[in-house]
Write an enzyme that holds these catalytic residues in place. Structure first.
Site, PDB file in Angstrom:
ATOM      1  N   ASP A   1     -20.462 -17.783  12.749  1.00 61.26           N
ATOM      2  CA  ASP A   1     -21.415 -18.955  12.760  1.00 61.26           C
ATOM      3  C   ASP A   1     -21.392 -19.227  11.302  1.00 61.26           C
ATOM      4  O   ASP A   1     -22.298 -20.187  11.062  1.00 61.26           O
ATOM      5  CB  ASP A   1     -22.448 -18.702  13.506  1.00 61.26           C
ATOM      6  CG  ASP A   1     -22.495 -18.740  14.826  1.00 61.26           C
ATOM      7  OD1 ASP A   1     -21.715 -19.523  15.488  1.00 61.26           O
ATOM      8  OD2 ASP A   1     -23.420 -18.570  15.877  1.00 61.26           O
TER       9      ASP A   1
ATOM     10  N   ASP B   1     -18.471 -19.312  25.155  1.00 61.79           N
ATOM     11  CA  ASP B   1     -19.443 -18.491  24.320  1.00 61.79           C
ATOM     12  C   ASP B   1     -20.358 -17.454  25.074  1.00 61.79           C
ATOM     13  O   ASP B   1     -20.235 -17.146  26.244  1.00 61.79           O
ATOM     14  CB  ASP B   1     -20.529 -19.672  23.886  1.00 61.79           C
ATOM     15  CG  ASP B   1     -21.070 -19.256  22.608  1.00 61.79           C
ATOM     16  OD1 ASP B   1     -20.988 -18.067  22.004  1.00 61.79           O
ATOM     17  OD2 ASP B   1     -22.009 -20.159  21.869  1.00 61.79           O
TER      18      ASP B   1
HETATM   19  C1  DGJ Z   1     -23.078 -19.717  19.347  1.00 61.08           C
HETATM   20  C2  DGJ Z   1     -21.669 -20.193  18.654  1.00 61.08           C
HETATM   21  O1  DGJ Z   1     -21.091 -19.435  17.896  1.00 61.08           O
HETATM   22  C3  DGJ Z   1     -21.996 -21.668  18.200  1.00 61.08           C
HETATM   23  O2  DGJ Z   1     -20.822 -22.232  17.654  1.00 61.08           O
HETATM   24  C4  DGJ Z   1     -22.488 -22.825  19.325  1.00 61.08           C
HETATM   25  O3  DGJ Z   1     -21.530 -22.760  20.161  1.00 61.08           O
HETATM   26  C5  DGJ Z   1     -23.720 -22.168  19.668  1.00 61.08           C
HETATM   27  N1  DGJ Z   1     -23.582 -20.732  20.245  1.00 61.08           N
HETATM   28  C6  DGJ Z   1     -24.209 -23.064  20.931  1.00 61.08           C
HETATM   29  O4  DGJ Z   1     -25.229 -22.546  21.483  1.00 61.08           O
END
Ligand code: DGJ
Length: 700
Positions: free
Chosen positions: A522, A454
């Site tokens: 997200d 990430d």
């Molecule tokens: C952002 C990501 O896009 C989410 O899927 C998740 O992993 C969060 N970060 C976790 O902090």
């Protein structure tokens, strides 16, 4: 596939197109043609002239050159800007030589070498052609063959001249976090249209691509496209001049960039994959197939992706051994093949204020380490995956307390936090080594076969005090990410990597050359997803598009799992809801859809995609996938209104007209000929609510 050279005329022949360049009488490499093939290649010749009228204004701006450097009386958007040691700030690139390499039975590489003789700068323009596709890979290499330093101020990966003088329509995205790939079509009538990013990664707003079309629909019209393989700051400049000529220049952003090329050194600008197709559908399908075959990391490019469970939306930071084990039991029971524990398992991570950088297992949440959880996951027949955000550090972490100088910073400024975190300076070798080591150590200690990598903030305070030339920082950071990913994959051959940046903030062909797939957004709201997935499907491979079924109530919709599965099964199906809260009926629904997905995933992940409906008018998304003897049609209404109750005839594509098909939907089976399905179509009444259908066709 063919490369012909005839007295300085270069003809690149792909399946359906010609791309032609020619050296003019002064040695400048002109661009002659990009588009449909001509029967007699002997007609191609140099029409470019660098001759300029001795007038009060220069005509050079209007010429069609293949790679224009800044200099002389040419003032339009340049592809290359350099500064020589004596402060001369213009390059003159003239033709020197060419070479064709036969890389393997399916691949040719053409290198055209241009040089600025006086200053010893060589620019090689590369064109890679592969059998069975119209996609051409272009890239540029610069060589300093002099005794002096040459500063590179801008190095684009390609300049593209478009044939028609009428205005093109430019397709890109104007999105944001949770609204990636929000498509926007803009008429390029005059001036310069710029899509760029200055935040470090490739970002959610626009994408490092150009798509320029005229009168284009899915199947008709001219479409010219280029996609840059770069996950950092980029710039796409599309300009239409006074004569009506449209050009695109695409590459690393020259904003806050320069690179010091020392004597004997080389600089590689990233590849751009470009092509000309009839209609958008062909563009998407050509890039999809090309990416799977030639761009994605080789270890898993041909393998279909597993159905995964991800814990993020179920537990957020509140992970524990017992809680994850319970989720794993249910995930396995409904048919998941991989269990990924997301954020929250390390350091003192309770929320997003602390812990990034401290990649040791949290002792309270996992008193006996991760082994009991991983053993459980494996005993249930699933593989295990883990979340990292390796490029970041929270000020509240042991790492930051020990190494505050590892984060990008200016000592004289307050640290500017985003999501309470700072970016690590990956241009420092010791930081790179640390980042590699923390993930490698976990991979060595535990049976982990998947990492979700990430990256949740834009860079700032990019001082780069450690670098001789601090403006190389943006470039070097991206290279470091690629290098670490490659090292991990090399050392752990079974490892799959998912690229995530607050959702789809790093979706580009640079990332997809090193990571196996991406987290698309997200935003897991199924209606919003239809638009996001549509945008993604234009140029990116379907199999890489991770999509989760969740409980999100972003827009207060009920948990309509049929609809949610319908949307997510159009990519790489994943599950992300809190299974512990579901009743037996809901779990059974999950079981059924996951089982169905396994029957159709080869077709979805590797088939041809046909976007059948004009969603803007009908509020109906109709996406059909075809591979071998199977086809799957997904229908989704995207508005929840009675006014839209309609009877649709959906005419299918890509079937065998003479064959018969068993058509399965709504628990019934019908039988039709392929030409009937393509010429007359399947008729459905779709209600005014958010209705959806999955129709599976099997060739008899
Ligand atoms: C952002 C990501 O896009 C989410 O899927 C998740 O992993 C969060 N970060 C976790 O902090």
């Amino acid at each position: 596939m063919l490369i012909l050279e005839n007295n300085g005329v270069f003809i690149l022949e792909t399946e359906n197109t010609h791309y032609v360049m020619a050296v003019d009488c002064t040695g400048v490499l002109g661009h002659e043609h990009w588009g449909r093939k001509c029967a007699d290649v002997n007609d191609y010749k140099s029409t470019y002239t660098s001759w300029d009228k001795n007038s009060n204004h220069s005509a050079r701006d209007y010429g069609k050159t293949e790679y224009i450097p800044y200099g002389g009386t040419c003032y339009r958007t340049p592809a290359l800007v350099v500064t020589y040691a004596d402060k001369c700030r213009e390059a003159q690139l003239l033709y020197k030589d060419f070479e064709v390499t036969f890389e393997n039975e399916d691949t040719f590489l053409l290198e055209i070498i241009l040089e600025d003789k006086h200053y010893g700068l060589e620019a090689s323009l590369f064109y890679r052609l592969r059998e069975g596709t119209d996609v051409i890979e272009r890239f540029v290499k610069l060589r300093n063959k002099s005794e002096n330093v040459i500063t590179l101020n801008k190095v684009a990966s390609g300049e593209f001249n478009l044939p028609s003088l009428r205005p093109y329509s430019s397709t890109n995205f104007n999105g944001s976090w949770a609204a990636e790939f929000y498509r926007e079509d803009t008429a390029v009538k005059n001036g310069v249209l710029t899509y760029e990013n200055r935040k470090g990664g490739s970002n959610h707003t626009h994408n490092p691509v150009f798509i320029l079309s005229q009168n284009a629909t899915e199947d008709e019209g001219d479409v010219f496209f280029g996609a840059l393989a770069w996950s950092g700051n980029y710039k796409v400049e599309i300009a239409r001049d006074f004569t009506g000529r449209t050009r695109a220049v695409i590459g690393i952003n020259d904003f806050d960039f320069s690179y010091t090329l020392k004597p004997g050194e080389e600089f590689d600008a990233p590849s751009v994959y470009c092509g000309y197709t009839k209609g958008f559908s062909e563009m998407s399908n050509q890039m999809n197939a090309y990416a799977v075959e030639h761009i994605l990391p080789k270890s898993f490019n041909k393998a279909s992706l597993p159905v995964l469970y991800n814990s993020w939306e179920a537990t957020f930071f509140d992970v524990s051994c017992e809680g994850q084990q319970k989720l794993a039991e249910l995930a396995a029971d409904i048919g998941c093949e991989l269990f990924v524990m997301d954020d929250g398992w390390f350091g003192e991570r309770k929320d997003d204020w602390a812990g990034l950088g401290d990649w040791y297992v949290n002792k309270v949440k996992f008193p006996n380490g991760l082994k009991p959880l991983i053993d459980k996951v494996k005993s249930l027949g699933m593989r295990f995956g883990l979340w990292f955000e390796p490029e970041m550090v929270n000020p509240d972490s042991d790492l930051f307390r020990t190494h505050p100088e590892w984060a990008y910073h200016y000592d004289t400024r307050d640290a500017d936090l985003l999501r309470h975190q700072l970016v690590l300076n990956l241009t420092k070798p010791e930081v790179q080594e640390f980042v590699f080591r923390v993930m490698d150590d976990m991979l060595c200690e535990y049976d982990i076969s998947y990492i979700k990598w990430d990256m949740n903030r834009a860079y700032s305070q990019t001082g780069g005090e450690n670098l001789e030339n601090p403006q190389e920082l943006w470039y070097r950071h991206v290279k470091a990410v690629y290098e670490i990913a490659d090292r991990l994959k090399e050392k752990h051959p079974g490892l799959q990597l998912e690229c995530c940046a607050s959702g789809g903030g790093r979706v580009d062909y640079g990332a997809l050359s090193h990571f196996d797939m991406v987290w698309t957004s997200d935003n897991t709201d199924p209606i919003d997803r239809l638009e996001i997935q549509h945008g993604f499907s234009l140029l990116y491979p379907i199999k890489c598009m991770r999509a989760w079924v969740t409980d999100t109530n972003r827009r207060s919709r009920p948990r309509d799992f049929d609809y949610r599965f319908n949307v997510t099964m159009q990519g790489s199906l994943s599950i992300g809801g809190n299974l512990l809260k579901y009743n037996e009926e809901e779990l059974e629904l999950h079981r059924r859809y996951i089982a169905l997905y396994k029957e159709i995933r080869e077709t979805v992940q590797f088939g041809r995609l046909y976007r059948l409906a004009d969603f803007e008018n009908d509020h109906l998304y109709a996406n059909q996938y075809v591979k071998d003897n199977q086809s799957v049609l997904f229908l989704c209404k995207s508005v929840n209104t009675f006014f839209n109750e309609k009877f649709y005839h959906v005419r299918l594509k890509g079937l065998d007209g003479l064959a018969r098909y068993t058509v399965k939907y709504d628990n019934k089976e019908e039988n039709y000929g392929g030409d009937y399905l393509m010429n007359v179509g399947l008729g459905f009444e779709m209600g005014g609510t958010l209705e959806s259908k999955i129709i599976v066709l099997e060739k008899e």
